[in-house]
Design a protein around this motif. Structure first.
Motif, PDB file in Angstrom:
ATOM      1  N   UNK A 164      -7.917  -1.818   4.882  1.00 35.71           N
ATOM      2  CA  UNK A 164      -7.477  -0.994   5.665  1.00 35.71           C
ATOM      3  C   UNK A 164      -7.754   0.440   5.019  1.00 35.71           C
ATOM      4  N   UNK A 165      -8.903   1.095   4.811  1.00 36.10           N
ATOM      5  CA  UNK A 165      -8.848   2.199   3.776  1.00 36.10           C
ATOM      6  C   UNK A 165      -9.892   3.407   4.311  1.00 36.10           C
ATOM      7  N   UNK A 181     -15.517   4.250  -1.636  1.00 33.07           N
ATOM      8  CA  UNK A 181     -14.390   3.465  -0.627  1.00 33.07           C
ATOM      9  C   UNK A 181     -13.147   3.247  -1.256  1.00 33.07           C
ATOM     10  N   UNK A 182     -11.946   3.324  -0.899  1.00 32.17           N
ATOM     11  CA  UNK A 182     -10.758   2.795  -1.397  1.00 32.17           C
ATOM     12  C   UNK A 182      -9.761   2.582  -0.241  1.00 32.17           C
ATOM     13  N   UNK A 183      -8.786   1.819  -0.621  1.00 34.93           N
ATOM     14  CA  UNK A 183      -7.790   1.397   0.171  1.00 34.93           C
ATOM     15  C   UNK A 183      -7.045   0.366   0.009  1.00 34.93           C
ATOM     16  N   UNK A 218      -8.057  -1.789  -3.454  1.00 34.03           N
ATOM     17  CA  UNK A 218      -9.618  -2.241  -3.272  1.00 34.03           C
ATOM     18  C   UNK A 218     -10.147  -0.776  -3.327  1.00 34.03           C
ATOM     19  N   UNK A 219     -11.232  -0.798  -4.166  1.00 34.91           N
ATOM     20  CA  UNK A 219     -12.149   0.661  -4.592  1.00 34.91           C
ATOM     21  C   UNK A 219     -13.468   0.233  -5.110  1.00 34.91           C
ATOM     22  N   UNK A 220     -14.407   0.839  -4.558  1.00 33.16           N
ATOM     23  CA  UNK A 220     -15.850   0.638  -5.233  1.00 33.16           C
ATOM     24  C   UNK A 220     -16.623   1.736  -4.522  1.00 33.16           C
ATOM     25  N   UNK A 266     -11.201  -5.281  -6.870  1.00 32.82           N
ATOM     26  CA  UNK A 266     -10.100  -5.597  -5.988  1.00 32.82           C
ATOM     27  C   UNK A 266      -8.871  -6.077  -6.746  1.00 32.82           C
ATOM     28  N   UNK A 267      -7.947  -5.371  -6.806  1.00 35.85           N
ATOM     29  CA  UNK A 267      -6.799  -5.746  -7.779  1.00 35.85           C
ATOM     30  C   UNK A 267      -5.663  -6.378  -6.995  1.00 35.85           C
TER      31      UNK A 267
END
Length: 217
Positions: A113-114, A130-132, A175-177, A197-198
């Motif tokens: 959910x970001x 994107x990030x969230x 999560x970021x990309x 994805x961390x």
């Protein structure tokens, strides 16, 4: 695995319906976006690369500068496996009770959910970031014998890699990309993306890469 697929479809279908019902079309005639992503997942837990499938819905929130900020719901499913030999821990008590394990399968369900920011300076090529936060569900088993990969007490090779114990676990992640969409028509687009994805586990971080196809509604 069948239950995981059913869960994946049910969750995404419910989210899609709720967000579709709540979405209005802007004055520019642009409401939300839907995209299907197909590609590869690398890791986690030092597993070999495997297939990756995801669906996402983006809902426009704000116009910021030359782009648009969207709320994002992304639900992904991936399967990784790896070949390495380990002796089930229970064999130390009862030698030969279980066969030596030579393959571990890992199923990952990711719910993110970001936010997405898409640059709209060009009507054709539109990069985005994107990030969230998200929830990462890891389910693992091993062959031969369909023995749970995280059997307790956990074999040393699995523990050293950070595998979840038991049948699996659910973890919070970040999560970021980013990526790029190429508009084929006013409503249809294709593109590509990558994401890091961390997860707060040893060797839990993983990467996803894929091609995208989608439409606006």
């Amino acid at each position: 695995m069948k239950r995981v697929r059913i869960l994946f479809v049910a969750i995404f279908g419910l989210v899609s319906f709720l967000m579709w019902e709540g979405t209005g079309v802007s004055e520019e005639g642009m409401g939300g976006e839907f995209a299907l992503i197909v590609g590869s997942q690398v890791g986690p837990f030092k597993t070999d690369a495997g297939w990756y499938l995801a669906g996402e819905i983006g809902i426009p929130l704000l116009e910021i500068g030359p782009g648009r900020l969207l709320g994002l719901v992304n639900i992904g499913l991936a399967k990784n496996d790896d070949d390495f030999t380990f002796e089930p821990t229970v064999n130390a008590l009862v030698p030969g009770a279980l066969p030596t394990q030579v393959n571990v399968d890992l199923t990952t369900v990711t719910i993110v959910l970001g936010l997405k920011y898409k640059l709209l300076a060009s009507p054709i090529i539109q990069p985005f970031v994107v990030a969230g936060p998200g929830i990462d569900i890891f389910l693992n088993d091993s062959d031969p014998g369909d023995v749970v990969g995280g059997i307790a007490p956990q074999p040393d090779p699995l523990r050293e890699r950070g595998f979840p114990s038991g049948q699996g676990n659910a973890e919070l992640g970040l999560h970021m990309g980013g990526g790029v969409d190429i508009n084929l028509t006013e409503k249809v687009f294709v593109g590509a993306e990558g994401r890091f994805n961390w997860v707060d586990r040893d060797n839990g971080a993983f990467a996803t890469f894929g091609g995208r196809v989608g439409f606006r509604f």
